[in-house]
Design an enzyme around this catalytic site. Structure first.
Site, short mmCIF file in Angstrom:
data_model
loop_
_atom_site.label_atom_id
_atom_site.label_comp_id
_atom_site.label_asym_id
_atom_site.label_seq_id
_atom_site.Cartn_x
_atom_site.Cartn_y
_atom_site.Cartn_z
N ASP A 206 0.68 3.39 -12.30
CA ASP A 206 1.38 3.75 -11.31
C ASP A 206 1.78 5.36 -11.36
OD1 ASP A 206 4.01 4.05 -10.04
OD2 ASP A 206 4.03 2.00 -9.91
N HIS A 207 1.20 5.84 -10.48
CA HIS A 207 1.22 7.31 -10.54
C HIS A 207 2.62 8.17 -10.56
CE1 HIS A 207 1.37 7.64 -6.14
NE2 HIS A 207 1.66 8.92 -6.33
N HIS A 269 6.00 1.51 -7.04
CA HIS A 269 6.60 2.60 -7.50
C HIS A 269 8.05 2.42 -7.50
CE1 HIS A 269 2.52 4.17 -7.01
NE2 HIS A 269 2.51 4.21 -5.56
C1 BG6 Z 1 0.47 5.68 -3.05
C2 BG6 Z 1 0.50 5.00 -1.61
O1 BG6 Z 1 0.62 4.76 -3.95
O2 BG6 Z 1 1.65 6.81 -3.13
C3 BG6 Z 1 0.55 5.82 -0.64
O3 BG6 Z 1 -0.59 4.00 -1.61
C4 BG6 Z 1 1.63 6.74 -0.47
O4 BG6 Z 1 0.68 5.06 0.63
C5 BG6 Z 1 1.59 7.46 -1.92
O5 BG6 Z 1 1.34 7.85 0.50
C6 BG6 Z 1 2.66 8.37 -2.06
O6 BG6 Z 1 2.66 9.20 -3.17
P1 BG6 Z 1 3.17 10.66 -3.40
O7 BG6 Z 1 3.10 10.88 -4.89
O8 BG6 Z 1 2.51 11.38 -2.48
O9 BG6 Z 1 4.50 10.62 -3.22
#
Ligand code: BG6
Length: 524
Positions: A206-207, A269
């Site tokens: 989960d980044h 997230h």
């Molecule tokens: C991803 C989603 O996991 O996270 C995207 O699939 C979203 O829809 C993105 O835009 C948002 O990540 P960040 O790091 O750009 O806020």
């Protein structure tokens, strides 16, 4: 060079960072020609290599169905990883490119000779089935392929219980989201993986958990004596967690039609952020202790009954609008989106955590696409001072605002504690003072490792602290499942219900207004 990192188990892993991986290893990326590999995975691996954090014998094998030669693959990856070349990138790339190769083959259907070829390549790289072989399989594929690929790797004795671990060898998986489509599919995917794999070998990425400011929540909460005494129902009025994006679905309409905001952002997230704000202090810093606490708090989230979905959840879908003076399309006009789609591009929830610390404190979560500002943040709003001499109309005039702790995750990363202070001058005029720390100012952007870099390095080093465990993912699905079910059963009748670049559906404001509150605005 530092001494070799001993094989780590989730209880003993060395939490130290900064040290790279010193022992040879191979990364195999499935879905290697795809969008995710190009946008996130490959740039992160290249930057790790550039920063000298990968071992000298490191190799990467791309695996996908697209017919490409090794050289074509390298050219494609170069475009992805060296978008705006900086000094030194060229030399670093030519070294890195020499470590890349590619296998064009089927994942699951038809001729599966690709797995045999993969075994041969791993053997060549010294990462074969022999003692001490170390390999990381990155699954950047559609979720339906996770279990089939992992089963084929197990059948080929390249990973899993069939794979003979010896002398510090390991075979790990990084599995991308979405992990499951709902509670039932997440459970069955976990069960399927558990047939051949040890939970410790599966890294569900989960980044958001790789973001610096998110990891910093642990330090803030658990390394400072001043927060813990007020981090509870006595002092906290409520918590808001927002992920607002100006972007639409950006060509990902096909995927998004199967997901929607609740599955794409909230289940993973935002639920992770909620767990980090709310967890009890782990007794020690290791992956098991941290993740046990996360599971505990997620399980304490009160189930939203079908009858309460209407008062606890809000959905929205964007219509056409203008962003920076330019017209933008409605969601329903996006590529690969049904003209009558009822998929939500905005979701908001009100949650309650039924435990001693949080009883009665609402947690409001929201995420939306095509909002006026990109802003991802956590706001902990404290209760007003119980008594103050500075009342509206009296000294101070404007009255006293409640303190807030705001952790901003995007567009910049930082933490602000908002307190009241005195405006310089003769009178006792109050003003808000920001005690503020901005990471983005503190470090040159170029030096900042991306979330994917953080997490890939963790996976290579065998540290799953910032990855989601099977029970954690299921607990998060359990929270959103009643909403998913209700929304699927009762299609929205008012979509689109917010214009692109507007603040989202009115119902989301009402969700808080009913409780006498309002959403924090990033401009504040
Ligand atoms: C991803 C989603 O996991 O996270 C995207 O699939 C979203 O829809 C993105 O835009 C948002 O990540 P960040 O790091 O750009 O806020």
């Amino acid at each position: 060079m530092s001494s070799p990192v001993p094989p780590a188990t989730p209880d003993t892993v060395d939490p130290g960072r900064g040290n790279g991986v010193t022992e040879s290893c191979t990364i195999v990326v499935f879905g290697a020609s795809g969008d995710l590999t190009q946008r996130m995975v490959m740039p992160a691996i290249f930057r790790l290599a550039r920063r000298g954090l990968l071992p000298p014998e490191f190799r990467l094998i791309g695996y996908a169905r697209t017919r490409l030669t090794d050289d074509e693959f390298r050219a494609l990856m170069r475009q992805a990883a060296v978008r705006e070349p900086r000094e030194g990138d060229e030399a670093a790339w030519s070294d890195f490119a020499g470590r890349l190769s590619y296998i064009a083959a089927e994942y699951d259907r038809g001729d599966l000779q690709g797995y045999g070829e993969l075994a041969r390549r791993l053997e060549q790289h010294g990462s074969g089935a022999g003692a001490g072989a170390r390999r990381l399989f990155y699954l950047a594929t559609p979720p339906a392929l996770f279990a089939p690929i992992m089963n084929h790797l197990s059948d080929a004795k390249l990973a899993g219980t069939a794979y003979q671990r010896a002398a510090g060898g390991w075979a790990r998986f990084v599995v991308e989201k979405p992990f499951g489509h709902d509670l039932a599919s997440a459970r069955s995917l976990n069960a399927e993986l558990a047939r051949n794999y040890d939970e410790n070998d599966v890294y569900r990425i989960d980044h958001f958990l790789g973001k610096e400011i998110v990891q910093n929540l642990f330090a803030l909460r658990f390394a400072n004596a001043i927060f813990e005494p007020v981090w509870n129902r006595t002092y906290v009025d409520h918590v808001q967690i927002t992920a607002g994006e100006t972007l639409g679905v950006e060509g990902r309409g096909g995927y998004y039609e199967t997901a929607g905001a609740l599955r794409d952002m909230v289940q993973n997230h935002l639920m992770q952020l909620c767990a980090l704000v709310a967890i009890e202090p782990p007794s020690e810093w290791n992956p098991r202790a941290v993740r046990d606490e996360k599971v505990k708090v997620l399980r304490a989230v009160r189930t939203i009954s079908p009858g309460d979905v209407g008062s606890s959840a809000v959905r929205g879908q964007y219509g056409a609008g203008f962003i920076a003076g330019e017209p933008v399309s409605a969601y329903r006009e996006e590529e690969k989106v049904a003209a009558d789609s009822y998929v939500e591009t905005y979701a908001a929830l009100r949650l309650h955590i039924d435990n001693m610390r949080w009883a009665g404190v609402p947690f409001y979560l929201r995420s939306g696409k095509r909002l006026p500002k990109r802003a991802t943040e956590i706001v902990v709003e404290f209760r007003p001072a119980p008594h103050t001499p500075f009342l509206p109309g009296g000294a101070g005039g404007s009255g006293v605002r409640p303190n807030k702790l705001v952790a901003t995750i995007s567009p910049h990363e930082g933490v602000v504690l908002q307190v009241e202070g005195k405006l310089a001058g003769q009178d006792m005029q109050l003003r808000r003072i920001d005690l503020d720390y901005c990471y983005t100012r503190d470090r040159k952007a170029a030096e900042s490792p991306s979330a994917y870099e953080h997490l890939l390095l963790d996976a290579l080093r065998g540290d799953p602290t910032f990855f989601a465990r099977a029970d954690e993912v299921e607990a998060a699905w359990e929270i959103v499942q009643p909403v998913i079910a209700k929304w699927a059963a009762e299609r929205a009748t008012d979509f689109p219900n917010y214009a692109a670049a507007s603040a989202g559906p009115l119902a989301a404001d009402k969700l808080l207004a009913r409780d006498g509150r309002r959403w924090h605005s990033p401009e504040e």
